[in-house]
Design a protein around this motif. Structure first.
Motif, PDB file in Angstrom:
ATOM      1  N   UNK A 165       0.785  -1.222   0.321  1.00 32.87           N
ATOM      2  CA  UNK A 165       0.379   0.325  -0.237  1.00 32.87           C
ATOM      3  C   UNK A 165       0.934   0.973  -0.155  1.00 32.87           C
ATOM      4  N   UNK A 166       1.346   1.937  -1.064  1.00 37.29           N
ATOM      5  CA  UNK A 166       1.941   3.034  -0.783  1.00 37.29           C
ATOM      6  C   UNK A 166       1.802   3.684  -0.163  1.00 37.29           C
ATOM      7  N   UNK A 167       0.795   4.588   0.574  1.00 34.97           N
ATOM      8  CA  UNK A 167       0.116   5.367   1.318  1.00 34.97           C
ATOM      9  C   UNK A 167      -0.663   4.700   2.133  1.00 34.97           C
ATOM     10  N   UNK A 168      -1.026   4.232   3.010  1.00 36.63           N
ATOM     11  CA  UNK A 168      -2.112   3.872   3.495  1.00 36.63           C
ATOM     12  C   UNK A 168      -2.199   5.257   3.920  1.00 36.63           C
ATOM     13  N   UNK A 169      -3.160   5.901   4.081  1.00 40.40           N
ATOM     14  CA  UNK A 169      -3.931   6.872   5.202  1.00 40.40           C
ATOM     15  C   UNK A 169      -4.098   8.205   4.289  1.00 40.40           C
ATOM     16  N   UNK A 170      -3.948   7.887   3.169  1.00 41.48           N
ATOM     17  CA  UNK A 170      -4.254   8.852   1.312  1.00 41.48           C
ATOM     18  C   UNK A 170      -5.060  10.134   2.267  1.00 41.48           C
ATOM     19  N   UNK A 171      -6.149   9.768   2.697  1.00 46.84           N
ATOM     20  CA  UNK A 171      -6.793  11.259   3.062  1.00 46.84           C
ATOM     21  C   UNK A 171      -6.235  11.880   3.977  1.00 46.84           C
ATOM     22  N   UNK A 172      -5.615  11.519   5.390  1.00 46.03           N
ATOM     23  CA  UNK A 172      -4.906  12.319   5.990  1.00 46.03           C
ATOM     24  C   UNK A 172      -3.353  12.755   4.857  1.00 46.03           C
ATOM     25  N   UNK A 173      -2.968  11.806   4.213  1.00 52.52           N
ATOM     26  CA  UNK A 173      -1.632  12.546   3.240  1.00 52.52           C
ATOM     27  C   UNK A 173      -2.318  13.628   2.558  1.00 52.52           C
ATOM     28  N   UNK A 174      -3.524  13.000   1.920  1.00 50.95           N
ATOM     29  CA  UNK A 174      -3.805  14.435   1.185  1.00 50.95           C
ATOM     30  C   UNK A 174      -4.251  15.949   2.111  1.00 50.95           C
ATOM     31  N   UNK A 184      -1.770  16.541   3.843  1.00 50.23           N
ATOM     32  CA  UNK A 184      -0.586  17.501   5.259  1.00 50.23           C
ATOM     33  C   UNK A 184      -0.573  17.438   6.149  1.00 50.23           C
ATOM     34  N   UNK A 185      -1.265  15.881   6.821  1.00 50.19           N
ATOM     35  CA  UNK A 185      -1.843  15.306   8.108  1.00 50.19           C
ATOM     36  C   UNK A 185      -0.109  14.447   8.576  1.00 50.19           C
ATOM     37  N   UNK A 186      -0.310  13.947   9.096  1.00 48.95           N
ATOM     38  CA  UNK A 186       0.976  13.187   9.815  1.00 48.95           C
ATOM     39  C   UNK A 186       0.969  12.084   9.554  1.00 48.95           C
ATOM     40  N   UNK A 187      -0.089  11.447  10.144  1.00 45.04           N
ATOM     41  CA  UNK A 187      -1.050   9.249  10.363  1.00 45.04           C
ATOM     42  C   UNK A 187      -1.082   9.112   8.727  1.00 45.04           C
ATOM     43  N   UNK A 188      -0.076   8.871   8.476  1.00 43.48           N
ATOM     44  CA  UNK A 188      -0.089   8.292   6.657  1.00 43.48           C
ATOM     45  C   UNK A 188       1.305   7.169   6.673  1.00 43.48           C
ATOM     46  N   UNK A 189       1.254   6.556   6.307  1.00 45.13           N
ATOM     47  CA  UNK A 189       2.062   5.149   6.409  1.00 45.13           C
ATOM     48  C   UNK A 189       2.725   4.560   4.577  1.00 45.13           C
ATOM     49  N   UNK A 190       3.563   3.918   4.305  1.00 43.45           N
ATOM     50  CA  UNK A 190       3.810   3.232   3.470  1.00 43.45           C
ATOM     51  C   UNK A 190       4.140   1.845   4.227  1.00 43.45           C
ATOM     52  N   UNK A 191       3.354   0.899   3.612  1.00 39.28           N
ATOM     53  CA  UNK A 191       3.173  -0.260   4.085  1.00 39.28           C
ATOM     54  C   UNK A 191       3.570  -1.777   2.851  1.00 39.28           C
ATOM     55  N   UNK A 192       4.409  -2.446   3.694  1.00 39.28           N
ATOM     56  CA  UNK A 192       4.957  -3.804   2.396  1.00 39.28           C
ATOM     57  C   UNK A 192       5.165  -5.302   3.131  1.00 39.28           C
ATOM     58  N   UNK A 220     -10.336   7.667  14.848  1.00 34.34           N
ATOM     59  CA  UNK A 220     -10.726   7.159  13.781  1.00 34.34           C
ATOM     60  C   UNK A 220      -9.815   7.867  13.451  1.00 34.34           C
ATOM     61  N   UNK A 221      -8.726   6.948  13.080  1.00 31.69           N
ATOM     62  CA  UNK A 221      -7.589   7.760  12.812  1.00 31.69           C
ATOM     63  C   UNK A 221      -7.481   7.796  11.155  1.00 31.69           C
ATOM     64  N   UNK A 222      -7.967   7.272  10.517  1.00 29.95           N
ATOM     65  CA  UNK A 222      -7.974   7.197   8.554  1.00 29.95           C
ATOM     66  C   UNK A 222      -6.671   6.107   8.646  1.00 29.95           C
ATOM     67  N   UNK A 223      -6.102   5.555   8.987  1.00 33.25           N
ATOM     68  CA  UNK A 223      -5.041   4.568   8.763  1.00 33.25           C
ATOM     69  C   UNK A 223      -5.548   3.464   9.159  1.00 33.25           C
TER      70      UNK A 223
END
Length: 265
Positions: A89-98, A100-108, A187-190
């Motif tokens: 999942x290249x960006x998990x938490x895309x709604x946060x990432x989009x 400029x929030x901090x709660x997102x990750x790269x998941x492999x 509910x944190x978005x990721x």
């Protein structure tokens, strides 16, 4: 360590490096705080330019390093088959990432057939990296992690993921059941980071009614290594399509499972 286990360990170390570089790419492309940057696939379901760029970066690197391994991405689907298969999942938490929030990750995550065996979750904006190799421990920034010791639901913190694929009535029913236990809802978005939070004790449980393999593949080894209770996501269709997941510390798992009617077996 057997030769097969050594091969997994070697892959995990390589994946750690690739995900670190992918996280740096995502940080460089990160939108400034503000209104969402990207396109909306459906209600609250965002896609950014970074999703595609990070997935392509990881796909290319893993193909070069391990051409015999399979590869599956959220954006590109199954690109290659193999006994060992990477799921990203290249960006998990895309709604946060989009925003400029901090709660997102790269998941492999790495699967051996239908068994999750290793995973890397990196949250670059938080400065956190989770790693796990089944049979060899789970770690946050190199330190061993463990589930929460909370035993009473009234002291518990439970996160529930939201999806526009779930009827509002169903979401509200489950959320109401959590609150009736006396637990504190979140509910944190990721999904990946929420599952990692269960593994390290920051949360006592996580529920999502409709979630995909790429959201959970890297987290499942974390949860297995710390002895978390997890519903049979893969057996219930998670290998080939969306399914429901419940993960919790084992002290409150049965009570949570009964309250929200999500079986652990």
């Amino acid at each position: 360590m057997s030769s097969h286990s050594s091969a997994i360990a070697y892959r995990l170390e390589a994946a750690r490096s690739v995900v670190r570089d992918a996280g740096q790419l995502a940080m460089a492309m990160r939108p400034a705080p503000g209104g969402p940057a990207g396109t909306q696939k459906s209600a609250q379901d965002w896609l950014t330019e970074t999703d595609g760029a990070v997935e392509a970066f990881i796909a290319d690197r893993m193909k070069t390093l391990f051409p015999e391994d399979g590869f599956q991405g959220e954006e590109g689907g199954v690109a290659r088959d193999g006994q060992l298969r990477w799921v990203v999942d290249p960006i998990d938490g895309t709604s946060n990432y989009a925003r400029g929030r901090n709660r997102w990750c790269v998941s492999l995550g790495l699967l051996d057939g239908d068994k999750p065996v290793a995973g890397v979750i990196e949250a670059p904006a938080l400065g956190e990296v989770y790693t796990a190799h089944v049979g060899h421990g789970a770690f946050l920034n190199g330190k061993p992690i463990q589930v929460s010791p909370v035993k009473e639901p009234a002291s518990a913190m439970i996160e529930m993921g939201w999806s526009n694929r779930v009827p509002r009535e169903v979401f509200m029913e489950k959320m109401d059941a959590i609150m009736r236990l006396g637990a504190m809802p979140r509910s944190g978005g990721s999904g990946a980071l929420a599952l990692a939070d269960v593994a390290c004790g920051r949360l006592d449980g996580y529920i999502e009614i409709v979630i995909n393999l790429w959201d959970v593949a890297a987290a499942l080894p974390l949860l297995a290594e710390v002895g978390a209770s997890v519903s049979p996501f893969l057996a219930n269709g998670g290998l080939t399509g969306p399914a429901t997941i419940l993960a919790a510390n084992p002290h409150i798992a049965e009570a949570l499972s009964a309250a929200v009617s999500i079986p652990l077996k």
